[in-house]
Design a protein around this motif. Sequence first.
Motif, PDB file in Angstrom:
ATOM      1  N   MET A   7       0.958 -12.176  -8.707  1.00  0.00           N
ATOM      2  CA  MET A   7       0.709 -11.266  -7.588  1.00  0.00           C
ATOM      3  C   MET A   7      -0.305 -10.206  -7.972  1.00  0.00           C
ATOM      4  O   MET A   7      -0.176  -9.562  -9.012  1.00  0.00           O
ATOM      5  N   THR A   8      -1.272 -10.038  -7.153  1.00  0.00           N
ATOM      6  CA  THR A   8      -2.271  -9.007  -7.449  1.00  0.00           C
ATOM      7  C   THR A   8      -1.733  -7.646  -7.040  1.00  0.00           C
ATOM      8  O   THR A   8      -0.723  -7.543  -6.330  1.00  0.00           O
ATOM      9  N   ARG A   9      -2.415  -6.625  -7.519  1.00  0.00           N
ATOM     10  CA  ARG A   9      -1.936  -5.275  -7.228  1.00  0.00           C
ATOM     11  C   ARG A   9      -1.949  -4.994  -5.716  1.00  0.00           C
ATOM     12  O   ARG A   9      -1.006  -4.446  -5.166  1.00  0.00           O
ATOM     13  N   VAL A  10      -3.052  -5.448  -5.075  1.00  0.00           N
ATOM     14  CA  VAL A  10      -3.154  -5.155  -3.636  1.00  0.00           C
ATOM     15  C   VAL A  10      -2.037  -5.841  -2.861  1.00  0.00           C
ATOM     16  O   VAL A  10      -1.516  -5.315  -1.881  1.00  0.00           O
ATOM     17  N   GLN A  11      -1.648  -7.006  -3.346  1.00  0.00           N
ATOM     18  CA  GLN A  11      -0.570  -7.739  -2.673  1.00  0.00           C
ATOM     19  C   GLN A  11       0.745  -6.984  -2.783  1.00  0.00           C
ATOM     20  O   GLN A  11       1.522  -6.895  -1.839  1.00  0.00           O
ATOM     21  N   ILE A  12       0.978  -6.453  -4.001  1.00  0.00           N
ATOM     22  CA  ILE A  12       2.228  -5.714  -4.205  1.00  0.00           C
ATOM     23  C   ILE A  12       2.269  -4.490  -3.295  1.00  0.00           C
ATOM     24  O   ILE A  12       3.279  -4.195  -2.654  1.00  0.00           O
ATOM     25  N   ILE A  13       1.130  -3.805  -3.245  1.00  0.00           N
ATOM     26  CA  ILE A  13       1.082  -2.612  -2.393  1.00  0.00           C
ATOM     27  C   ILE A  13       1.316  -3.004  -0.929  1.00  0.00           C
ATOM     28  O   ILE A  13       2.097  -2.372  -0.218  1.00  0.00           O
ATOM     29  N   ALA A  14       0.648  -4.095  -0.487  1.00  0.00           N
ATOM     30  CA  ALA A  14       0.793  -4.545   0.904  1.00  0.00           C
ATOM     31  C   ALA A  14       2.235  -4.940   1.187  1.00  0.00           C
ATOM     32  O   ALA A  14       2.802  -4.610   2.231  1.00  0.00           O
ATOM     33  N   LEU A  15       2.839  -5.629   0.215  1.00  0.00           N
ATOM     34  CA  LEU A  15       4.232  -6.075   0.370  1.00  0.00           C
ATOM     35  C   LEU A  15       5.160  -4.868   0.494  1.00  0.00           C
ATOM     36  O   LEU A  15       5.994  -4.797   1.403  1.00  0.00           O
ATOM     37  N   LEU A  16       4.980  -3.915  -0.416  1.00  0.00           N
ATOM     38  CA  LEU A  16       5.816  -2.713  -0.369  1.00  0.00           C
ATOM     39  C   LEU A  16       5.618  -1.980   0.955  1.00  0.00           C
ATOM     40  O   LEU A  16       6.583  -1.527   1.583  1.00  0.00           O
ATOM     41  N   GLY A  17       4.347  -1.893   1.349  1.00  0.00           N
ATOM     42  CA  GLY A  17       4.030  -1.204   2.601  1.00  0.00           C
ATOM     43  C   GLY A  17       4.735  -1.870   3.777  1.00  0.00           C
ATOM     44  O   GLY A  17       5.386  -1.201   4.589  1.00  0.00           O
ATOM     45  N   SER A  18       4.621  -3.193   3.873  1.00  0.00           N
ATOM     46  CA  SER A  18       5.238  -3.907   4.996  1.00  0.00           C
ATOM     47  C   SER A  18       6.748  -3.753   4.984  1.00  0.00           C
ATOM     48  O   SER A  18       7.376  -3.557   6.029  1.00  0.00           O
ATOM     49  N   LEU A  19       7.333  -3.859   3.769  1.00  0.00           N
ATOM     50  CA  LEU A  19       8.794  -3.740   3.667  1.00  0.00           C
ATOM     51  C   LEU A  19       9.246  -2.347   4.098  1.00  0.00           C
ATOM     52  O   LEU A  19      10.227  -2.187   4.822  1.00  0.00           O
ATOM     53  N   PHE A  20       8.478  -1.346   3.655  1.00  0.00           N
ATOM     54  CA  PHE A  20       8.814   0.022   4.022  1.00  0.00           C
ATOM     55  C   PHE A  20       8.739   0.195   5.550  1.00  0.00           C
ATOM     56  O   PHE A  20       9.626   0.770   6.169  1.00  0.00           O
ATOM     57  N   PHE A  21       7.687  -0.363   6.118  1.00  0.00           N
ATOM     58  CA  PHE A  21       7.478  -0.302   7.571  1.00  0.00           C
ATOM     59  C   PHE A  21       8.648  -0.939   8.315  1.00  0.00           C
ATOM     60  O   PHE A  21       9.249  -0.341   9.217  1.00  0.00           O
ATOM     61  N   LEU A  22       9.005  -2.166   7.889  1.00  0.00           N
ATOM     62  CA  LEU A  22      10.116  -2.879   8.532  1.00  0.00           C
ATOM     63  C   LEU A  22      11.424  -2.115   8.372  1.00  0.00           C
ATOM     64  O   LEU A  22      12.208  -1.974   9.311  1.00  0.00           O
ATOM     65  N   GLY A  23      11.625  -1.600   7.141  1.00  0.00           N
ATOM     66  CA  GLY A  23      12.849  -0.840   6.875  1.00  0.00           C
ATOM     67  C   GLY A  23      12.939   0.380   7.770  1.00  0.00           C
ATOM     68  O   GLY A  23      13.998   0.705   8.324  1.00  0.00           O
ATOM     69  N   PHE A  24      11.788   1.037   7.957  1.00  0.00           N
ATOM     70  CA  PHE A  24      11.747   2.237   8.783  1.00  0.00           C
ATOM     71  C   PHE A  24      12.111   1.900  10.233  1.00  0.00           C
ATOM     72  O   PHE A  24      12.873   2.627  10.876  1.00  0.00           O
ATOM     73  N   ILE A  25      11.588   0.751  10.716  1.00  0.00           N
ATOM     74  CA  ILE A  25      11.897   0.347  12.091  1.00  0.00           C
ATOM     75  C   ILE A  25      13.386   0.071  12.249  1.00  0.00           C
ATOM     76  O   ILE A  25      14.042   0.565  13.175  1.00  0.00           O
TER      77      ILE A  25
END
Lengths: 128, 243
Positions: free
Chosen positions: A1-19
């Motif tokens: 996994m590249t760094r950008v992927q990890i950041i994107a993954l964390l971002g999406s998970l955070f977004f979904l969790g927030f919803i």
Amino acid sequence: MTRVQIIALLGSLFFLGFIVESIRKRRLREEYSLLWLLFGAIFLLFSLWRGGLETLAGWVGILYAPAALFLILIMVLFVLLFHFSIVLSRLREDVTALVQEVGLLKAEGEKDLKEPAPRARDGNPGEG
Amino acid sequence: MNGEKFRTLVVVPAFNEEESVAGVVEELRAYEPRWDVLVIDDGSSDRTAEMARRAGAKVVSLVRNLGIGGAVQTGFLYALKKGYGCAVQCDGDGQHPPEGVALLVKTLKQGGVDVVVGSRFLNGGRSGFLSTPSRRLGISLLALFLGKLCGQVVTDPTSGLRAYNTESLLFLSRNYPRDYPEPEALLLIHRHGLTFREVAVTMRERRGGTSSLGGWTPLVYMSKVLLSLAVETLRPLRSRRWM
């Protein structure tokens, strides 16, 4: 996994969790949350699926893959904005009906104040 | 006389018309004491409600400004709730003479029609106040378009002097356009199997306040109304009955 992927993954998970958390706390009504959940899922999909964006761009015929990203984002925003317009229109109808009803009830109430009816409530302590 | 069946309510929508509303109410009541006059104070910031009440009108004050459509519709709801057989919509700025109201009521009582509209232009109406030339051009274009859609001659589509029977009140109390509602309301009536008829009424110049079209050039108003008429023809029909 590249760094950008990890950041994107964390971002999406955070977004979904927030919803999900917002729905759970009833800050967001379920009926309005479906679109948000859908878009959250799309973001998650593209952060997991490495070649996804290129593949998608290839299908549609977009040469420069990041342009596909912007296209997706703009479409998402469009759909959401339109959804808001619909919700607003419905709210406006509701508010109109309420203002009318309040006006009519107020007119009734003012009349009652002028000609006080026998106070029925005195003998009825169980009310309310 | 079937007076009970045809109790008449004159609905006067008023937004910041403290100068003219009392005169309108007094004039109506003096002309025909049997009419009940209901002023819908559409969230006015001046003393419209107070002046109307002093002049002897019933007053419903809306807590927010709904625009002419929402205000008039409140009058429809009131008329139904109180069992009036006939409701007349009449502007609060003195444009509509009580004789016109009486003629509308008389025509409605004769039956056979659900809505009666007071027209400035019927019978080549050349008397009274006829609005400005640019507005008149817009009105005649609108009249032509609306007439085609309704399959009958319409001469004054924007007239705000109208009488309604119970059947049309039942329908319009649930389906009434919000902004600049007059032309669209006629199309709604026609599309839902109700009927309207125009009668010639001489109108006067407004006494106070500003036109509800203030700020809108006739062109913008026209486009907006034409659009809403076109859209209305695309809409599915709504139920005319309760529930």
